[in-house]
Each structure stands twice: as structure tokens, then as C-alpha cells.
Design a protein around this motif. Structure first.
Motif, PDB file in Angstrom:
ATOM      1  N   THR A   4      -0.842  -1.606  -4.175  1.00  0.00           N
ATOM      2  CA  THR A   4       0.196  -1.096  -5.071  1.00  0.00           C
ATOM      3  C   THR A   4      -0.132   0.328  -5.518  1.00  0.00           C
ATOM      4  N   ASP A   5      -1.377   0.570  -5.922  1.00  0.00           N
ATOM      5  CA  ASP A   5      -1.770   1.931  -6.315  1.00  0.00           C
ATOM      6  C   ASP A   5      -1.615   2.909  -5.143  1.00  0.00           C
ATOM      7  N   GLU A   6      -1.946   2.432  -3.977  1.00  0.00           N
ATOM      8  CA  GLU A   6      -1.858   3.266  -2.766  1.00  0.00           C
ATOM      9  C   GLU A   6      -0.407   3.697  -2.493  1.00  0.00           C
ATOM     10  N   VAL A   7       0.532   2.746  -2.571  1.00  0.00           N
ATOM     11  CA  VAL A   7       1.922   3.110  -2.285  1.00  0.00           C
ATOM     12  C   VAL A   7       2.541   3.890  -3.454  1.00  0.00           C
ATOM     13  N   LEU A   8       1.985   3.741  -4.659  1.00  0.00           N
ATOM     14  CA  LEU A   8       2.486   4.541  -5.785  1.00  0.00           C
ATOM     15  C   LEU A   8       2.184   6.025  -5.575  1.00  0.00           C
ATOM     16  N   ASN A  10       2.277   7.405  -2.680  1.00  0.00           N
ATOM     17  CA  ASN A  10       3.376   7.809  -1.786  1.00  0.00           C
ATOM     18  C   ASN A  10       4.647   8.085  -2.588  1.00  0.00           C
ATOM     19  N   ALA A  11       4.902   7.243  -3.601  1.00  0.00           N
ATOM     20  CA  ALA A  11       6.113   7.399  -4.419  1.00  0.00           C
ATOM     21  C   ALA A  11       6.115   8.742  -5.146  1.00  0.00           C
TER      22      ALA A  11
END
Lengths: 164, 164
Positions: A4-8, A10-11
Motif C-alpha cells: 500500500t505504501d509503495e503504490v501510494l 505512485n499516486a
């Protein structure tokens, strides 16, 4: 670091480059897509959709459940969509179990039997036809004359239409 | 030419350039996303997801309905996901009506009152918290310790976390 932190992260990059703030709420193509949640199937990439084009409804199997019909009723009645594309796919997880066995396993583990249908199926094309039939039989979805169903082949990237 | 025919031409181009035939069924990032069906929100683009990464579950509102919980149970129990990201968004259609008025309108038109909750809401952040609470309260979803909820801002492209 969690996924989740990883894709955040990206966001944050997406927001930094964002230039679509003037898109309107009703889908530009007046289209709703109902597809399986499968990770390998990206309806935007397959159908060449851009932000703002279409509603995208997804669940396990791409099943036309009561919730999918609720979403389609809202999509058509409040937001003007008129065409529907259904997408199932090869190598679907829903082909690998039965409702009875899945729910019995959950009951054994939790002591509670799920009060929902798991919506497993054994014939891909037949389930696409079943999904179309559920839409056409729903009294709350006003536009059911432009509903077409497809099987996405995860092996080839091809979208194959299921004939009624 | 219908919109469906138009996007099918895109699908042929996608298949022609396809090179992802070896992706596996279980999502590589062990992540499931539950998001609103809204046309302006592309979870792949926002989160930087690629084909094969994550299950994507979507409906009107990004509501954690029984069908979304069914999909999450299948996602975690059969396909190994452990993290969940919930995404609602600003300017959501679900903020523009009430269940009672929407269903009364349908009843007036069709003679039948829908036997489902429309899942309209009036407070975006509160509904994200409600969605998290429904997941944590579900007896059939095994992994509920890594659930985080967000509001996507359609005006700015930013993803804002909702604190519990």
C-alpha cells in the motif's frame, strides 16, 4: 514498507502530473463495463479507455450480481450510460471451485456458512450468456438492447465475443 | 458505429501488441482494491498498477456491499491477497441522491420497488470509515489488519487518506 505504501508513492507521481481536473461526472462514452476483478485484466488497457470514458464495475467472476445490477441501474438512470460490455476471462479463479465446497470450507473454519452465492461457474461462455440474461431480466435497468458479452483470453490478450 | 464497436477496435490493437501471456492468476502484489465505478477514476493509473498486480473490485460508490465482501473473501482465501485499499472520490454521484428518493422514483416508473439498498451517502469520509468497519466486521474475510481508506480528488488527481 507495505505494498500500500509503495503504490501510494505512485499516486503522488500521478497527482503531480495530473491535468484532467475538468472531466465531467457522466461517462463520455455512455458505456458501462462489467468485468472480473482478475489482476491480469485491465479494462482500460484492453478497451483503450481513458479517464472519463466509462463506468467500470468489477467483482469476482464479473458476475451480474444484485450489486452489479444496482450499479448498472445507477449508471444508466442517473449518469446516462446506454451500452454495456461484459467481460469474463480464461483461466478464471471462479472455474476452480464450487459454491458448495467453498462455503463448506468457510463454515468448517469459521463456524458460519456464508449467506451469499459464491457465483462459481464451470462453463465460461455459458456464464457470459447467464450474465446477459440477468441484465435483460432486470426490471430496473432501462437500456438492455446494447449488451454484449466477451471472453478475454489471458494467454493471448484477445477479446472474443460470446454469441447469444 | 456503436461505442462498443469502437472500443473493440482498440481491443484488437491491444491483442496485437500483447506480451503478457505468462502472468499468473494470483495477484503479484497480494493487494485488492475496492473503488467506485466512476469514469474519472482509473485505479491502474492512480496507483501505478500493471496487469497482474492486484484484484480490482468496483461498484457504484465503492461501497463495501455483500458482493464486495464476497469478492474479497475469494480474493484472500483462494488467491492470496492480504492488503486492501478502498477508494471513494470527490464529486461522487452517490452524494447527489438519497436511497428513498431514488427507489421511489423507480417504483413510480416500473411499479416495482428495488429490493436492494442503493448505498447513497452524504459524507464521503464517513462512508470510507463505514466501508472499513464493514470489512473488519465480516466473518469471512481473513486478513483485515491492512485495510486503508482513501478519497481520490477528481479535481486534483490526489489521493487523500481517511484517518480512522
Amino acid at each position: 514498507m507495505s505494498v500500500t505504501d509503495e503504490v501510494l508513492a505512485n499516486a503522488e507521481r500521478y497527482a503531480a502530473a495530473f491535468a484532467l481536473g475538468d472531466l465531467r461526472l457522466p461517462p463520455a462514452k455512455r458505456l458501462a463495463v462489467v468485468a472480473c476483478m482478475d489482476a491480469r485484466l485491465d479494462p482500460y488497457a484492453v478497451l483503450g479507455l481513458r479517464e472519463g470514458d466509462a463506468h467500470v464495475i468489477r467483482n469476482a467472476g464479473g458476475a451480474v450480481t444484485a450489486d452489479a445490477r444496482r450499479s448498472l441501474a445507477i449508471s444508466q438512470r442517473l449518469l446516462g450510460t446506454v451500452e454495456i460490455i461484459l467481460i469474463h476471462h480464461t483461466d478464471c479463479g471462479m472455474l476452480t471451485f464450487t459454491d458448495d465446497a467453498f462455503k463448506a470450507g468457510i463454515q468448517t473454519e469459521t463456524g458460519i456458512r456464508p449467506d451469499w452465492a459464491a457465483e462459481a461457474f464451470s462453463d465460461l461462455e455459458e456464464d457470459v450468456r447467464q450474465s446477459i440474461a440477468r441484465i435483460k431480466g432486470d426490471p430496473f435497468i432501462p437500456h438492455t438492447d446494447q449488451v454484449r458479452g466477451f471472453v478475454y483470453e489471458v494467454e493471448t490478450g484477445r477479446l472474443r465475443e460470446v454469441k447469444p
